[in-house]
Design an enzyme around this catalytic site. Structure first.
Site, PDB file in Angstrom:
ATOM      1  CB  CYS A 114      -1.033  -0.016   1.136  1.00 21.92           C
ATOM      2  SG  CYS A 114      -2.472   1.260   0.836  1.00 21.92           S
ATOM      3  CG  HIS A 224      -3.594  -3.293   3.257  1.00 22.78           C
ATOM      4  ND1 HIS A 224      -2.658  -2.998   4.073  1.00 22.78           N
ATOM      5  CD2 HIS A 224      -4.058  -1.983   2.618  1.00 22.78           C
ATOM      6  CE1 HIS A 224      -2.860  -1.479   4.142  1.00 22.78           C
ATOM      7  NE2 HIS A 224      -3.455  -1.044   3.332  1.00 22.78           N
ATOM      8  CD  GLU A 226      -1.466  -5.907   5.716  1.00 23.61           C
ATOM      9  OE1 GLU A 226      -2.274  -4.970   6.024  1.00 23.61           O
ATOM     10  OE2 GLU A 226      -1.015  -6.142   4.558  1.00 23.61           O
TER      11      GLU A 226
END
Length: 256
Positions: A114, A224, A226
């Site tokens: 990001c 994102h 994660e």
């Protein structure tokens, strides 16, 4: 799962701002736990690198660098006046630009997530769209404060993106800025259906033998990864590159 001494070490850039926990309400160095959990689950040792007190030498002690999400990159970094919605932390910009330059000098594997992708693009001389809703006419990439959107990304043939993610993937996203002019030496290898850059890597790409280009291994995504515990492919790719780098570094001294 406990880490092993042989596991690669991944430095993760992090926030330094006001936060609350327990009885405390004060400035803290922190990162969402999703980053730490996914790096550890992918077989590496996560280490936080706060944006104060850093020096290039810290990268001699890690095997890979993850530039994490966060505040907007300051528009002065790419020669523009700030948009009304742009919120930046100049001290973090300076720290991460320094870490990125030091990582490239050491050919250290780098993953941008990001904001991290935007840092990389700006560091390579690119620019950003400061407020996507104005240029695109919608806020699907950041639907509401604290609410993730969803993006479908199509990858380019012959790229690290295609090797890592296949022809297409769907992922959680949360950003109101994006890549405008691509930085020199970078290649856009993944885009959303409306053409927004979602993945960048070095140009030339990784060779057919798996060897990285002269600048080393660099990969960055606008979403994102994660935040999706069921899809660790992006972070695992960094860890695998860091493991290869650590093995190679065992035969030579790190650059001064």
């Amino acid at each position: 799962m406990a880490s092993k001494d042989s596991d690669p070490v991944i430095g993760i850039s992090c926030y330094m701002q006001r936060a609350q926990w327990g009885v405390w309400d004060t400035e803290a160095a922190l990162i969402p736990g999703d980053y730490v959990r996914m790096v550890a689950a992918s077989g590496a040792i996560p280490v936080l690198l706060p944006p104060h007190g850093q020096a290039p030498a810290v990268l001699d002690r890690v095997d890979g660098l993850l530039l994490a999400g966060g505040a907007d990159v300051g528009s002065s970094e790419y020669g523009q006046d700030p948009h009304d919605t742009t919120v930046s932390h100049p001290f973090r910009d300076s720290s991460e630009m320094m870490l990125l330059a030091a990582a490239r000098h050491r050919r250290l594997p780098v993953l941008g997530i990001c904001r991290g992708m935007q840092v990389i693009n700006v560091a390579y001389g690119g620019t950003l769209i400061q407020h996507l809703p104005e240029s695109l006419g919608h806020s699907d990439y950041q639907p509401a404060p604290g609410v993730y959107g969803e993006v479908t990304v199509t990858t380019e043939a012959g790229s690290l993106a295609r090797e890592t993610l296949g022809k297409a993937t769907t992922a959680p996203c949360y950003h109101h800025q994006g890549v405008d002019r691509l930085g020199a030496g970078l290649r856009a290898t993944g885009r959303s259906p409306e053409g927004l850059v979602e993945i960048i890597e070095l140009d030339p790409p990784v060779s057919q033998t798996g060897d990285p280009p002269d600048g080393g291994w660099l990969f960055a995504v606008q979403w994102h990864p994660e935040h999706d515990p069921d899809d660790d492919r992006v972070v695992r790719a960094l860890v695998q590159a860091a493991r290869r780098h650590a093995t190679d570094r065992g035969t030579r001294r790190a650059p001064k």
